[in-house]
Design a protein around this motif. Sequence first.
Motif, PDB file in Angstrom:
ATOM      1  N   GLY A  33      65.628 -17.327 -63.613  1.00  0.00           N
ATOM      2  CA  GLY A  33      66.767 -18.078 -64.164  1.00  0.00           C
ATOM      3  C   GLY A  33      66.360 -19.386 -64.800  1.00  0.00           C
ATOM      4  O   GLY A  33      65.442 -19.442 -65.616  1.00  0.00           O
ATOM      5  N   VAL A  34      67.040 -20.454 -64.405  1.00  0.00           N
ATOM      6  CA  VAL A  34      66.798 -21.776 -64.985  1.00  0.00           C
ATOM      7  C   VAL A  34      65.943 -22.664 -64.072  1.00  0.00           C
ATOM      8  O   VAL A  34      65.828 -23.864 -64.296  1.00  0.00           O
ATOM      9  CB  VAL A  34      68.128 -22.498 -65.312  1.00  0.00           C
ATOM     10  N   HIS A  35      65.334 -22.070 -63.051  1.00  0.00           N
ATOM     11  CA  HIS A  35      64.493 -22.855 -62.145  1.00  0.00           C
ATOM     12  C   HIS A  35      63.335 -23.494 -62.907  1.00  0.00           C
ATOM     13  O   HIS A  35      62.786 -22.902 -63.834  1.00  0.00           O
ATOM     14  CB  HIS A  35      63.923 -21.976 -61.031  1.00  0.00           C
ATOM     15  N   HIS A  36      62.989 -24.699 -62.532  1.00  0.00           N
ATOM     16  CA  HIS A  36      61.808 -25.387 -63.043  1.00  0.00           C
ATOM     17  C   HIS A  36      61.450 -26.489 -62.051  1.00  0.00           C
ATOM     18  O   HIS A  36      62.276 -26.867 -61.218  1.00  0.00           O
ATOM     19  CB  HIS A  36      62.020 -25.933 -64.458  1.00  0.00           C
ATOM     20  N   PHE A  37      60.217 -26.976 -62.129  1.00  0.00           N
ATOM     21  CA  PHE A  37      59.727 -27.906 -61.129  1.00  0.00           C
ATOM     22  C   PHE A  37      59.202 -29.180 -61.754  1.00  0.00           C
ATOM     23  O   PHE A  37      58.504 -29.143 -62.760  1.00  0.00           O
ATOM     24  CB  PHE A  37      58.577 -27.283 -60.319  1.00  0.00           C
ATOM     25  N   PHE A  38      59.519 -30.301 -61.120  1.00  0.00           N
ATOM     26  CA  PHE A  38      58.883 -31.580 -61.382  1.00  0.00           C
ATOM     27  C   PHE A  38      57.977 -31.839 -60.184  1.00  0.00           C
ATOM     28  O   PHE A  38      58.456 -31.895 -59.053  1.00  0.00           O
ATOM     29  CB  PHE A  38      59.905 -32.719 -61.492  1.00  0.00           C
ATOM     30  N   ILE A  39      56.690 -31.968 -60.438  1.00  0.00           N
ATOM     31  CA  ILE A  39      55.731 -32.162 -59.356  1.00  0.00           C
ATOM     32  C   ILE A  39      54.971 -33.460 -59.620  1.00  0.00           C
ATOM     33  O   ILE A  39      54.287 -33.596 -60.629  1.00  0.00           O
ATOM     34  CB  ILE A  39      54.737 -30.984 -59.268  1.00  0.00           C
ATOM     35  N   THR A  40      55.153 -34.420 -58.705  1.00  0.00           N
ATOM     36  CA  THR A  40      54.427 -35.681 -58.796  1.00  0.00           C
ATOM     37  C   THR A  40      53.273 -35.622 -57.813  1.00  0.00           C
ATOM     38  O   THR A  40      53.457 -35.240 -56.654  1.00  0.00           O
ATOM     39  CB  THR A  40      55.341 -36.870 -58.453  1.00  0.00           C
ATOM     40  N   PHE A  41      52.085 -35.978 -58.282  1.00  0.00           N
ATOM     41  CA  PHE A  41      50.925 -35.942 -57.400  1.00  0.00           C
ATOM     42  C   PHE A  41      50.040 -37.167 -57.608  1.00  0.00           C
ATOM     43  O   PHE A  41      50.109 -37.851 -58.624  1.00  0.00           O
ATOM     44  CB  PHE A  41      50.124 -34.646 -57.584  1.00  0.00           C
ATOM     45  N   ASP A  42      49.232 -37.427 -56.592  1.00  0.00           N
ATOM     46  CA  ASP A  42      48.307 -38.550 -56.559  1.00  0.00           C
ATOM     47  C   ASP A  42      47.056 -38.172 -57.348  1.00  0.00           C
ATOM     48  O   ASP A  42      46.290 -37.307 -56.918  1.00  0.00           O
ATOM     49  CB  ASP A  42      47.971 -38.853 -55.098  1.00  0.00           C
ATOM     50  N   THR A  43      46.858 -38.820 -58.485  1.00  0.00           N
ATOM     51  CA  THR A  43      45.698 -38.502 -59.331  1.00  0.00           C
ATOM     52  C   THR A  43      44.401 -39.061 -58.754  1.00  0.00           C
ATOM     53  O   THR A  43      43.321 -38.717 -59.232  1.00  0.00           O
ATOM     54  CB  THR A  43      45.890 -39.019 -60.767  1.00  0.00           C
ATOM     55  N   THR A  44      44.504 -39.931 -57.727  1.00  0.00           N
ATOM     56  CA  THR A  44      43.296 -40.478 -57.100  1.00  0.00           C
ATOM     57  C   THR A  44      42.813 -39.611 -55.945  1.00  0.00           C
ATOM     58  O   THR A  44      41.754 -39.905 -55.363  1.00  0.00           O
ATOM     59  CB  THR A  44      43.536 -41.914 -56.577  1.00  0.00           C
ATOM     60  N   HIS A  45      43.555 -38.570 -55.608  1.00  0.00           N
ATOM     61  CA  HIS A  45      43.129 -37.686 -54.522  1.00  0.00           C
ATOM     62  C   HIS A  45      41.747 -37.133 -54.859  1.00  0.00           C
ATOM     63  O   HIS A  45      41.512 -36.695 -55.994  1.00  0.00           O
ATOM     64  CB  HIS A  45      44.134 -36.548 -54.341  1.00  0.00           C
ATOM     65  N   PRO A  46      40.814 -37.145 -53.905  1.00  0.00           N
ATOM     66  CA  PRO A  46      39.435 -36.729 -54.232  1.00  0.00           C
ATOM     67  C   PRO A  46      39.305 -35.277 -54.707  1.00  0.00           C
ATOM     68  O   PRO A  46      38.349 -34.955 -55.414  1.00  0.00           O
ATOM     69  CB  PRO A  46      38.671 -36.948 -52.922  1.00  0.00           C
ATOM     70  N   ASP A  47      40.247 -34.410 -54.348  1.00  0.00           N
ATOM     71  CA  ASP A  47      40.149 -33.013 -54.765  1.00  0.00           C
ATOM     72  C   ASP A  47      41.003 -32.671 -55.990  1.00  0.00           C
ATOM     73  O   ASP A  47      40.954 -31.547 -56.478  1.00  0.00           O
ATOM     74  CB  ASP A  47      40.518 -32.081 -53.600  1.00  0.00           C
ATOM     75  N   ALA A  48      41.810 -33.622 -56.469  1.00  0.00           N
ATOM     76  CA  ALA A  48      42.621 -33.378 -57.673  1.00  0.00           C
ATOM     77  C   ALA A  48      41.690 -33.275 -58.877  1.00  0.00           C
ATOM     78  O   ALA A  48      40.744 -34.055 -59.020  1.00  0.00           O
ATOM     79  CB  ALA A  48      43.633 -34.499 -57.885  1.00  0.00           C
ATOM     80  N   GLN A  49      41.951 -32.289 -59.722  1.00  0.00           N
ATOM     81  CA  GLN A  49      41.124 -32.105 -60.914  1.00  0.00           C
ATOM     82  C   GLN A  49      42.018 -32.144 -62.145  1.00  0.00           C
ATOM     83  O   GLN A  49      42.984 -31.385 -62.246  1.00  0.00           O
ATOM     84  CB  GLN A  49      40.395 -30.760 -60.843  1.00  0.00           C
ATOM     85  N   LEU A  50      41.695 -33.062 -63.060  1.00  0.00           N
ATOM     86  CA  LEU A  50      42.407 -33.178 -64.320  1.00  0.00           C
ATOM     87  C   LEU A  50      41.472 -33.788 -65.348  1.00  0.00           C
ATOM     88  O   LEU A  50      40.467 -34.401 -64.988  1.00  0.00           O
ATOM     89  CB  LEU A  50      43.689 -34.001 -64.169  1.00  0.00           C
ATOM     90  N   ALA A  51      41.811 -33.595 -66.601  1.00  0.00           N
ATOM     91  CA  ALA A  51      40.973 -34.099 -67.692  1.00  0.00           C
ATOM     92  C   ALA A  51      40.829 -35.619 -67.598  1.00  0.00           C
ATOM     93  O   ALA A  51      41.751 -36.317 -67.151  1.00  0.00           O
ATOM     94  CB  ALA A  51      41.583 -33.715 -69.036  1.00  0.00           C
ATOM     95  N   ASP A  52      39.688 -36.120 -68.026  1.00  0.00           N
ATOM     96  CA  ASP A  52      39.437 -37.566 -67.973  1.00  0.00           C
ATOM     97  C   ASP A  52      40.515 -38.357 -68.698  1.00  0.00           C
ATOM     98  O   ASP A  52      40.946 -39.404 -68.214  1.00  0.00           O
ATOM     99  CB  ASP A  52      38.060 -37.890 -68.559  1.00  0.00           C
ATOM    100  N   TRP A  53      40.970 -37.857 -69.862  1.00  0.00           N
ATOM    101  CA  TRP A  53      41.971 -38.609 -70.626  1.00  0.00           C
ATOM    102  C   TRP A  53      43.300 -38.662 -69.874  1.00  0.00           C
ATOM    103  O   TRP A  53      44.024 -39.659 -69.980  1.00  0.00           O
ATOM    104  CB  TRP A  53      42.139 -38.054 -72.037  1.00  0.00           C
ATOM    105  N   LEU A  54      43.627 -37.637 -69.102  1.00  0.00           N
ATOM    106  CA  LEU A  54      44.846 -37.682 -68.283  1.00  0.00           C
ATOM    107  C   LEU A  54      44.676 -38.645 -67.110  1.00  0.00           C
ATOM    108  O   LEU A  54      45.576 -39.416 -66.781  1.00  0.00           O
ATOM    109  CB  LEU A  54      45.203 -36.285 -67.771  1.00  0.00           C
ATOM    110  N   ARG A  55      43.507 -38.617 -66.482  1.00  0.00           N
ATOM    111  CA  ARG A  55      43.252 -39.533 -65.357  1.00  0.00           C
ATOM    112  C   ARG A  55      43.287 -40.985 -65.826  1.00  0.00           C
ATOM    113  O   ARG A  55      43.779 -41.861 -65.116  1.00  0.00           O
ATOM    114  CB  ARG A  55      41.912 -39.202 -64.706  1.00  0.00           C
TER     115      ARG A  55
END
Length: 159
Positions: A33-55
């Motif tokens: 249906g129309v379900h969707h998610f907003f997910i806020t997370f800690d970008t400093t978490h040691p196991d979080a992985q994201l592109a350098d430009w996003l960090r």
Amino acid sequence: MSASIDYGKLMHHAMRGLIRQVLCDVRDHGLPGVHHFFITFDTTHPDAQLADWLRERYPSEMTVVMQHWFDNLEVTDEGFSVTLNFGDAPEPLYIPYDAIQTFVDPSVEFGLRFESPDEDAPHDPDPDHEPSTDGPDNTGSDGEEHHDAEVVSLDSFRK
């Protein structure tokens, strides 16, 4: 054996298990249906992985939206990985469950907030740090039209 039961820790573990189950269902069947998610997370978490430009753009926390376009959703016992489209740049992310600060499905007014013991007050995301959505290519490998990931403030969902 400890002198008391840590109900807060047990509740957080159970709520993160709920997020895991929801993501497994979405992985297996898609978003209903129309379900969707907003997910806020800690970008400093040691196991979080994201592109350098996003960090660099989001040095402490980031809110992503899983709605129209996401790809490569993989769910494990420790976290999940997903590819989201920022403007015209698909980027893979890995988000450990214990890095999640909020999980919101506004289509049904459902939300979870995880507070850390050292958190003094809620942090409002900087509205000037939203990615550009000008001119994206929203066509995925399946030929269907897809939309970009967004970074949003959760203030509009607070009562």
